[in-house]
Design an enzyme around this catalytic site. Structure first.
Site, PDB file in Angstrom:
ATOM      1  N   PRO A   1       1.677   4.838   2.845  1.00  0.00           N
ATOM      2  CA  PRO A   1       0.389   5.158   2.144  1.00  0.00           C
ATOM      3  C   PRO A   1      -0.617   4.868   2.917  1.00  0.00           C
ATOM      4  CG  PRO A   1       1.534   2.923   1.597  1.00  0.00           C
ATOM      5  CD  PRO A   1       2.339   3.510   2.394  1.00  0.00           C
ATOM      6  N   MET A   2      -1.500   5.642   2.874  1.00  0.00           N
ATOM      7  CA  MET A   2      -2.888   5.853   3.746  1.00  0.00           C
ATOM      8  C   MET A   2      -3.963   6.446   3.114  1.00  0.00           C
ATOM      9  SD  MET A   2      -1.645   6.522   7.682  1.00  0.00           S
ATOM     10  CE  MET A   2      -0.234   7.683   7.198  1.00  0.00           C
TER      11      MET A   2
ATOM     12  N   GLN B   1       1.491   5.791  -4.686  1.00  0.00           N
ATOM     13  CA  GLN B   1       1.142   4.510  -4.642  1.00  0.00           C
ATOM     14  C   GLN B   1       0.261   3.973  -5.624  1.00  0.00           C
ATOM     15  OE1 GLN B   1      -1.038   2.404  -1.706  1.00  0.00           O
ATOM     16  NE2 GLN B   1       0.944   0.965  -1.488  1.00  0.00           N
TER      17      GLN B   1
ATOM     18  N   HIS C   1       1.253  -0.962  -5.463  1.00  0.00           N
ATOM     19  CA  HIS C   1       0.703  -1.748  -4.436  1.00  0.00           C
ATOM     20  C   HIS C   1       0.239  -3.097  -4.500  1.00  0.00           C
ATOM     21  CE1 HIS C   1      -1.814  -2.383  -0.970  1.00  0.00           C
ATOM     22  NE2 HIS C   1      -2.526  -1.190  -1.121  1.00  0.00           N
ATOM     23  N   GLY C   2       1.314  -4.032  -4.291  1.00  0.00           N
ATOM     24  CA  GLY C   2       1.428  -5.337  -4.464  1.00  0.00           C
ATOM     25  C   GLY C   2       0.681  -6.202  -3.181  1.00  0.00           C
TER      26      GLY C   2
ATOM     27  N   HIS D   1      -1.688  -6.499   0.905  1.00  0.00           N
ATOM     28  CA  HIS D   1      -3.038  -6.461   1.406  1.00  0.00           C
ATOM     29  C   HIS D   1      -4.221  -7.042   0.666  1.00  0.00           C
ATOM     30  CE1 HIS D   1      -1.035  -2.503   3.294  1.00  0.00           C
ATOM     31  NE2 HIS D   1      -0.337  -3.529   3.665  1.00  0.00           N
TER      32      HIS D   1
ATOM     33  N   TYR E   1      -5.149  -6.895  -2.645  1.00  0.00           N
ATOM     34  CA  TYR E   1      -5.638  -6.081  -3.782  1.00  0.00           C
ATOM     35  C   TYR E   1      -5.007  -6.858  -4.987  1.00  0.00           C
ATOM     36  CZ  TYR E   1      -7.474  -2.797  -0.205  1.00  0.00           C
ATOM     37  OH  TYR E   1      -8.071  -2.286   0.798  1.00  0.00           O
TER      38      TYR E   1
ATOM     39  N   ARG F   1       5.074  -2.725  -2.846  1.00  0.00           N
ATOM     40  CA  ARG F   1       5.029  -2.984  -1.571  1.00  0.00           C
ATOM     41  C   ARG F   1       4.214  -4.443  -1.787  1.00  0.00           C
ATOM     42  NH1 ARG F   1       1.242  -0.211   3.279  1.00  0.00           N
ATOM     43  NH2 ARG F   1       3.067  -0.052   4.427  1.00  0.00           N
TER      44      ARG F   1
END
Ligand SMILES: Cc1cc2nc3c(=O)[nH]c(=O)nc-3n(C[C@H](O)[C@H](O)[C@H](O)COP(=O)(O)O)c2cc1C
Length: 373
Positions: free
Chosen positions: A25-26, A101, A171-172, A174, A176, A225
């Site tokens: 994912p980007m 994501q 998105h779990g 980095h 956030y 993630r």
């Protein structure tokens, strides 16, 4: 040999993949008015038609509290969802598979940010996010706020399935929102959503995963993630030992995660001492679930330092990472490998690697970020 290992079939529940390479994912910040347009659809299609078995889209925001960057796509509202439907159609037309994501940036958002400056940032605790130098701390989430955001993720997952996506990724990672609950530096709650033990801080994710599962049914893959590193603190660790990792992963597995996407900056590094397993390898060993590994495949600089020092990568140097990759795939340390910047720079990256055409690869440079090709 390269051909066999990277194009080996993979299946899980309703998902069947023609190979092992996943597009990481980007965030591209190229969806004006938060709507993914035809250029976004073509960008993903180009990778799907070049042997990327599964695309995980850029982070796409499930509700207005979740935004922290300009021109990031929504995953709510008729127009954005229609945009995503077009993306799915393009990817499926060439035989690809795709997960959105699903994302909420939590306290990385502060009041005044786009798209609606009046919306504050929310977090588990009123603590300024370590990546933010100064500003208002986020609003501490009430029980009601928690329920509202969980419902937003669940609704988004339901929409994803209806639109035709092949699964979803939460998105779990980095630092956030979901990760802010995991991390003791950002979660100081004393209710059921906090606690001094890492297992106690999984409660928000556990409730969220259960709510998502209820909407999508048993057969639809849910990927989570997670990462040790955080925006604003690259050296921190959620789990310092395999035992701690186990107490973190067990409730998440029990809640219904099908695939763990273990985000690391260099996939070839050991996670703990006394074993050369990486984070994905440990996660697979502990949970017995399929795992995705990631970090610096096809590159010779890692995610963070490359952002700071955009030295041009030499394709020959990057071949070494492919060798490590094949060895680890062969010994089944992980099931799938996500590729980020290498694929961003060259949509044909997987095809060229499979064909052993390394000299033809367009290597990643900071300019690669400037277009959506
Ligand atoms: C431009 C850019 C945007 C990114 N955006 C996201 C994102 O939206 N969600 C996420 O989980 N990771 C994001 N990442 C991290 C990547 O998914 C990946 O983990 C990281 O780039 C390491 O893989 P690589 O070394 O193959 O590039 C981003 C990375 C880059 C370079």
């Amino acid at each position: 040999m390269i051909h066999n290992d990277l194009t080996k079939q993979f299946s899980l529940k309703s998902l069947s993949l023609a190979g092992r390479v996943v597009m990481a994912p980007m965030t591209r910040s190229r969806s004006p008015h938060n709507i993914p347009g035809p250029d976004v659809a073509q960008y993903y299609r180009r990778r799907a038609e070049n042997n990327v078995a599964l695309i995980v889209t850029e982070g796409t925001v499930v509700d207005p509290t979740g935004h922290a960057y300009p021109d990031v796509p929504n995953f709510y509202g008729k127009e954005a969802l229609q945009g995503w439907k077009n993306v799915v159609t393009e990817v499926h037309e060439v035989g690809g598979k795709i997960f959105p994501q699903l994302w909420n940036a939590g306290s990385v958002r502060t009041a005044g940010m786009v798209p609606d400056p009046s919306v504050p940032g929310y977090g588990p605790s009123p603590i300024l996010h370590p990546s933010i130098k100064e500003g208002e701390p986020p609003k501490e989430m009430s029980g009601n706020d928690i329920e509202t955001i969980i419902m937003a993720f669940a609704r988004a997952a339901r929409e994803a399935k209806q639109i035709g996506f092949d699964g979803i990724e939460l998105h779990g990672a980095h630092g956030y929102l979901i990760d802010q609950f995991f991390w003791d530096r950002t979660n100081h709650r004393t209710d059921a959503y906090g606690g001094s033990k890492i297992a106690e801080r999984t409660r928000f994710a556990v409730d969220l995963i259960r709510a998502v599962r209820q909407e999508v049914g048993a057969d639809f893959p849910i990927c989570l993630r997670f990462s040790q590193w955080k925006l604003g603190d690259y050296e921190t660790k959620l789990a310092r030992t395999p035992k701690e990792l186990e107490t973190f992963l067990t409730p998440l597995t029990d809640a219904g995660v099908d695939i763990f996407h273990c985000s690391t900056r260099r996939f070839f590094e050991s996670e703990f001492t006394d074993s050369d397993l990486n984070l994905a390898g440990w996660t697979k060993k502990i949970t017995a679930k399929p795992v995705i590994s990631v970090g610096s495949v096809g590159l010779n600089t890692d995610f963070i330092s490359n952002r700071m020092a955009p030295e041009k990568n030499k394709p020959r140097g990057s071949e070494k990472t492919i060798q490590y990759l094949l060895e680890r795939l062969e010994r089944n340390e992980f099931d799938l490998i996500a590729v980020g910047r290498a694929l961003l720079a060259d949509p044909e990256w997987v095809t060229k690697v499979i064909d052993d055409r390394f000299d033809e690869i367009n290597t990643f440079a900071m300019e690669s970020l400037e277009t959506l090709y």
